[in-house]
Design a protein around this motif. Structure first.
Motif, mmCIF file in Angstrom:
data_model
loop_
_atom_site.group_PDB
_atom_site.id
_atom_site.type_symbol
_atom_site.label_atom_id
_atom_site.label_comp_id
_atom_site.label_asym_id
_atom_site.label_seq_id
_atom_site.Cartn_x
_atom_site.Cartn_y
_atom_site.Cartn_z
ATOM 1 N N GLU A 48 1.286 6.614 -6.864
ATOM 2 C CA GLU A 48 0.241 7.585 -7.207
ATOM 3 C C GLU A 48 0.606 8.993 -6.763
ATOM 4 O OE1 GLU A 48 -2.998 7.373 -8.729
ATOM 5 O OE2 GLU A 48 -2.047 5.587 -9.551
ATOM 6 N N GLY A 49 1.420 9.045 -5.762
ATOM 7 C CA GLY A 49 1.769 10.349 -5.200
ATOM 8 C C GLY A 49 1.161 10.485 -3.817
ATOM 9 N N ILE A 50 2.008 10.629 -2.848
ATOM 10 C CA ILE A 50 1.537 10.695 -1.465
ATOM 11 C C ILE A 50 0.737 11.974 -1.268
ATOM 12 C CG2 ILE A 50 2.283 10.886 0.944
ATOM 13 C CD1 ILE A 50 4.651 9.142 0.250
ATOM 14 N N GLY A 51 -0.505 11.788 -0.790
ATOM 15 C CA GLY A 51 -1.388 12.919 -0.516
ATOM 16 C C GLY A 51 -2.098 13.461 -1.729
ATOM 17 N N THR A 52 -1.996 12.841 -2.875
ATOM 18 C CA THR A 52 -2.658 13.374 -4.081
ATOM 19 C C THR A 52 -4.155 13.106 -4.069
ATOM 20 O OG1 THR A 52 -2.093 11.310 -5.230
ATOM 21 C CG2 THR A 52 -0.560 13.166 -5.473
ATOM 22 N N THR A 53 -4.583 11.958 -3.519
ATOM 23 C CA THR A 53 -6.013 11.628 -3.436
ATOM 24 C C THR A 53 -6.340 11.216 -2.005
ATOM 25 O OG1 THR A 53 -5.639 9.318 -4.054
ATOM 26 C CG2 THR A 53 -6.052 10.873 -5.845
ATOM 27 N N LYS A 54 -7.635 11.039 -1.783
ATOM 28 C CA LYS A 54 -8.061 10.611 -0.455
ATOM 29 C C LYS A 54 -7.730 9.139 -0.189
ATOM 30 C CE LYS A 54 -11.888 13.879 -0.150
ATOM 31 N NZ LYS A 54 -13.353 14.034 0.042
ATOM 32 N N TYR A 106 0.836 -1.215 0.000
ATOM 33 C CA TYR A 106 0.000 0.000 0.000
ATOM 34 C C TYR A 106 0.869 1.261 0.000
ATOM 35 C CZ TYR A 106 -3.141 3.607 1.755
ATOM 36 O OH TYR A 106 -3.847 4.770 1.916
ATOM 37 N N TYR A 107 1.958 1.247 0.758
ATOM 38 C CA TYR A 107 2.828 2.424 0.746
ATOM 39 C C TYR A 107 3.489 2.583 -0.624
ATOM 40 C CZ TYR A 107 6.336 5.789 2.217
ATOM 41 O OH TYR A 107 7.116 6.922 2.332
ATOM 42 N N TRP A 108 3.856 1.460 -1.253
ATOM 43 C CA TRP A 108 4.429 1.556 -2.597
ATOM 44 C C TRP A 108 3.409 2.115 -3.591
ATOM 45 C CZ3 TRP A 108 2.661 -1.076 -6.938
ATOM 46 C CH2 TRP A 108 3.445 -0.950 -8.091
ATOM 47 N N VAL A 126 -4.947 7.371 -1.110
ATOM 48 C CA VAL A 126 -3.541 7.097 -0.846
ATOM 49 C C VAL A 126 -3.163 7.630 0.530
ATOM 50 C CG1 VAL A 126 -2.958 7.130 -3.296
ATOM 51 C CG2 VAL A 126 -2.781 9.232 -1.943
ATOM 52 N N TYR A 127 -1.961 7.232 0.964
ATOM 53 C CA TYR A 127 -1.443 7.699 2.247
ATOM 54 C C TYR A 127 -1.149 9.194 2.148
ATOM 55 C CZ TYR A 127 2.044 8.435 5.936
ATOM 56 O OH TYR A 127 2.752 8.934 6.996
ATOM 57 N N ASN A 128 -1.602 9.947 3.182
ATOM 58 C CA ASN A 128 -1.490 11.405 3.131
ATOM 59 C C ASN A 128 -0.169 11.927 3.667
ATOM 60 O OD1 ASN A 128 -1.792 10.854 5.811
ATOM 61 N ND2 ASN A 128 -3.775 11.881 6.049
ATOM 62 N N GLY A 129 0.717 11.066 4.153
ATOM 63 C CA GLY A 129 2.029 11.510 4.609
ATOM 64 C C GLY A 129 2.064 11.979 6.038
ATOM 65 N N GLU A 130 0.993 11.862 6.788
ATOM 66 C CA GLU A 130 0.957 12.320 8.174
ATOM 67 C C GLU A 130 1.176 11.138 9.123
ATOM 68 O OE1 GLU A 130 -2.755 14.183 8.782
ATOM 69 O OE2 GLU A 130 -2.396 15.835 7.343
ATOM 70 N N GLY A 131 1.767 11.448 10.300
ATOM 71 C CA GLY A 131 1.977 10.438 11.329
ATOM 72 C C GLY A 131 3.065 9.444 10.939
ATOM 73 N N ASN A 132 3.056 8.333 11.658
ATOM 74 C CA ASN A 132 4.024 7.272 11.391
ATOM 75 C C ASN A 132 3.629 6.535 10.118
ATOM 76 O OD1 ASN A 132 5.118 4.376 11.681
ATOM 77 N ND2 ASN A 132 6.236 5.497 13.272
#
Length: 701
Positions: free
Chosen positions: A292-298, A285-287, A300-306
């Motif tokens: 797709e680009g972190i934080g580009t859509t709802k 999922y992180y890959w 994908v992973y938004n880059g916040e937290g651990n």
């Protein structure tokens, strides 16, 4: 003189060398084409010849180099002084590496000796060697390091130039473990070929090189890490380390066979499989989010937290299909989510089914116990069994399950081979059965057969194991618990308390002719587990051991005689004396005769005797008419008694039809030294006896 002593000693050494040469030549000489009768003896002889050669070479070298010194002290040598002896001792202490602690000196063991102690054996048993299991644990740890952290380092940005040295150091340690396992451990594992355990080193190495495991080990240790020099430190070049899964599976198999509750480890292992699948899903999922680009859509992973925890949380909700996830936006996200849902349903259902099988297998015996108990209770309710009996049956079921976790031990052991059954029986009961006096000096194989026929029985508190007077058909061995032997006048006095390891009832197995009746009540004090051997089984066993049968019969007769003598000799009946019947008391007439003083009591005794005889004759007569005349013996002479008897016979002619009265000599009133003959006979009335006293006349009167 000194030179003569040295030359004589050297000549004796040469003789020894020549003797060793001759013996070695004789041992080495072997006729051409002669067959080897005993390979072991031949190998030992060759080893002896080789050692003699080495010793001969040593003596030869010493003779040629002149290193031999005479044991005779030289006359020119000065006597050592105290100072010189002190210096020599100090020099020896300096040469010897030791550690002085207080007054003791501990010599250091060289490193070579330590290495010899930890030398790897030439062959190892993979199923019983505990050191091999510990080594597999180390290999499994290295394998888990590669399985869990290679995907993590490949996807997540946790491997940086600052901590690169730590990652590389642990990777090198894991590679060394893999390499040692492939070169030192695996080629030494024993295997079975044609029913024979192979331990020869060359055969073991050849077998390992021809196996699939060797090919996987070679593939897992291939040094693709050299591509670090061209493409940088990318963990993808270590992916082949995951191919060493055979050692991981072997470790799980061995560990399950050693743990008492293997189902607990199976549950933990299945849970670990689930966590690892979730770990792989989080990495994927992180890959995908990075693609797709972190934080580009709802979605994908938004880059916040651990990073790892957020992705792992998303993987758990996806694979377990909890729901509440953001909708995918792009085609890649939709396809990824569909594939993830499908894999989640398949993996989750498989793991749930496996978990159900593990729990079901662990509780299978308990379910069978519950079913058997429910059927028994339903049967008792159907036939209106009293509640007290039902409670005892429930107690027996619950205690049996709590003590041995099964209802029938014999049924469980029947699935094992006879050799395994005998090994278990010997470890459990041979030490007890061999101590029984009746079975000492018997054939050991007969005792082994008896061990296989023993049956386990559990008694509740207060249960009678055997009752007094019943026919004895079993021998009992106390495996667990205590047994009370009851006796005394009322049968409630505890004579002996038998504990675990005691044996009773063994003589009843061979006693005959009414001697095999129980002589006391035996009651279980608490919950008692007894091993029983019945008489029929013993007779079947003794058919194959006639010598042991004769010995047992002889011992049984001796033991019965010893017990009989013990009851006759012992004046005070204490302890086990109540197990044997007591002697009958004397009759009341005889007791009165013994207590009465003088001749008056003796005359009364004769009177009572005649009364009982007359009463007996009247009962046996057909007409039942008339009674015998009573005679007064006190103060009468024998002549008067004879005249009275003739008158009675003349006045009663019908007395001839009756059976004549037994005439007895009467003791005169005066002092007489005539001997008495006293006899006892049973009376017609129950519980009474008749005492007969006769006076024996002297010869010539």
């Amino acid at each position: 003189m000194y030179s003569l002593g040295v030359s004589f000693w050297m000549s004796s050494q040469k003789k020894d060398v020549l003797r060793y040469y001759c013996f070695a030549a004789i041992a080495k000489r072997k006729p051409l084409g002669a067959p080897v009768i005993n390979e072991y003896a031949d190998a030992q002889l060759q080893n002896l010849v080789r050692r003699m050669h080495q010793r001969t070479a040593l003596y030869k070298r010493k003779l040629t180099e002149g290193e031999i010194s005479s044991p005779i002290p030289s006359p020119h040598t000065a006597k050592p002084t105290a100072a010189s002896s002190t210096q020599e001792s100090n020099s020896k202490l300096k040469k010897e590496p030791n550690c002085g602690v207080l007054c003791c000196k501990f010599q250091k063991v060289p490193l070579r000796e330590h290495l010899k102690r930890f030398r790897i054996p030439n062959s190892m048993d993979a199923h019983t060697d505990k050191l091999y299991l510990l080594w597999l644990l180390l290999v499994t740890m290295a394998y888990n390091w590669n399985c869990w952290l290679i995907p993590l380092r490949l996807v997540f940005p946790y491997q940086t130039p600052n901590n690169m040295c730590y990652w590389l150091g642990i990777d090198i340690v894991c590679d060394c473990i893999y390499l040692c396992d492939m070169l030192l451990i695996q080629p030494r594992l024993q295997f079975i070929k044609g029913g024979e355990i192979i331990v020869e080193s060359n055969e073991l190495k050849r077998h390992y090189r021809n196996s699939t495991k060797f090919q996987l080990d070679i593939a897992s240790i291939m040094p693709f890490d050299v591509f670090y020099l061209f493409f940088g430190f990318n963990p993808i070049f270590r992916t082949n380390r995951i191919l060493k899964y055979t050692s991981f599976l072997e470790f799980n198999h061995h560990l399950e066979s050693l743990i008492d509750k293997a189902y607990v480890y199976r549950i933990i292992r299945t849970t670990g499989y689930l966590l690892f699948i979730l770990h792989i899903n989080a990495c994927i999922y992180y890959w995908a989010s990075k693609y797709e680009g972190i934080g580009t859509t709802k979605w994908v992973y938004n880059g916040e937290g651990n990073k790892y925890l957020r992705c792992y949380y998303w993987a758990v909700r996806t694979l377990i299909t909890i729901g509440g996830l953001p909708e995918p936006q792009t085609s890649f996200e939709i396809a990824f989510q569909l594939l993830n849902f499908f894999c989640g349903v398949f993996v989750f259902s498989s793991l749930i089914g496996q978990m159900r099988d593990i729990i079901g297998a662990s509780t299978a015996s308990q379910n069978n116990f519950r079913v058997c108990m429910d059927h028994t209770i339903a049967y008792m309710n159907n036939y209106s069994i009293p509640q007290g009996v039902q409670n005892r049956v429930r107690t027996w079921f619950e205690y049996t399950w709590a003590s041995q976790r099964m209802l029938d031990e014999s049924g469980f052991l029947e699935t094992l081979p006879t050799t395994m059954q005998l090994s278990i029986a010997i470890d459990m009961n041979f030490s007890i059965l061999s101590k029984v006096d009746l079975f000492k000096d018997c054939d050991t194989q007969m005792i082994y057969d008896m061990l296989l026929r023993l049956k386990s029985t559990i008694y509740l508190p207060g249960d009678f194991v055997c009752r007094k007077g019943e026919i004895g058909r079993e021998m009992y061995i106390i495996k667990r618990g205590e047994i009370h032997v009851l006796g005394g006048p009322d049968g409630t006095h505890v004579l002996v308390t038998l504990k675990a390891g005691a044996v009773f009832g063994e003589i009843s197995l061979l006693a005959t002719g009414g001697e095999n009746r129980r002589t006391a009540d035996v009651v279980a004090h608490g919950f008692a587990n007894l091993l029983t051997l019945d008489k029929k089984t013993l007779q079947e066993i003794l058919l194959h051991y006639p010598d042991s049968k004769r010995l047992l019969m002889k011992k049984a007769r001796v033991l019965l005689k010893q017990k009989g003598k013990a009851t006759e000799i012992t004046p005070q009946r204490k302890g086990l004396a109540f197990l044997f019947p007591s002697k009958k008391e004397a009759t009341k007439i005889f007791q009165a005769f013994l207590r009465g003083p003088g001749k008056a009591d003796l005359g009364r005794l004769f009177t009572m005797k005649r009364e009982q005889t007359a009463q007996k004759e009247n009962e046996n007569s057909k007409t039942g008419e008339g009674k015998g005349e009573e005679y007064e013996d006190k103060g009468r002479k024998p002549e008067e008694k004879t005249l009275d008897r003739d008158k009675c016979q003349a006045s009663h002619p019908t007395a001839q039809e009756k059976p004549p009265l037994t005439r007895r000599a009467v003791l005169p009133q005066g002092t007489s030294h005539q001997p008495l003959i006293i006899s006892m006979a049973p009376s017609a009335e129950a519980g009474e006896e008749v005492l007969t006293v006769e006076v024996k006349e002297k010869a010539g009167q």
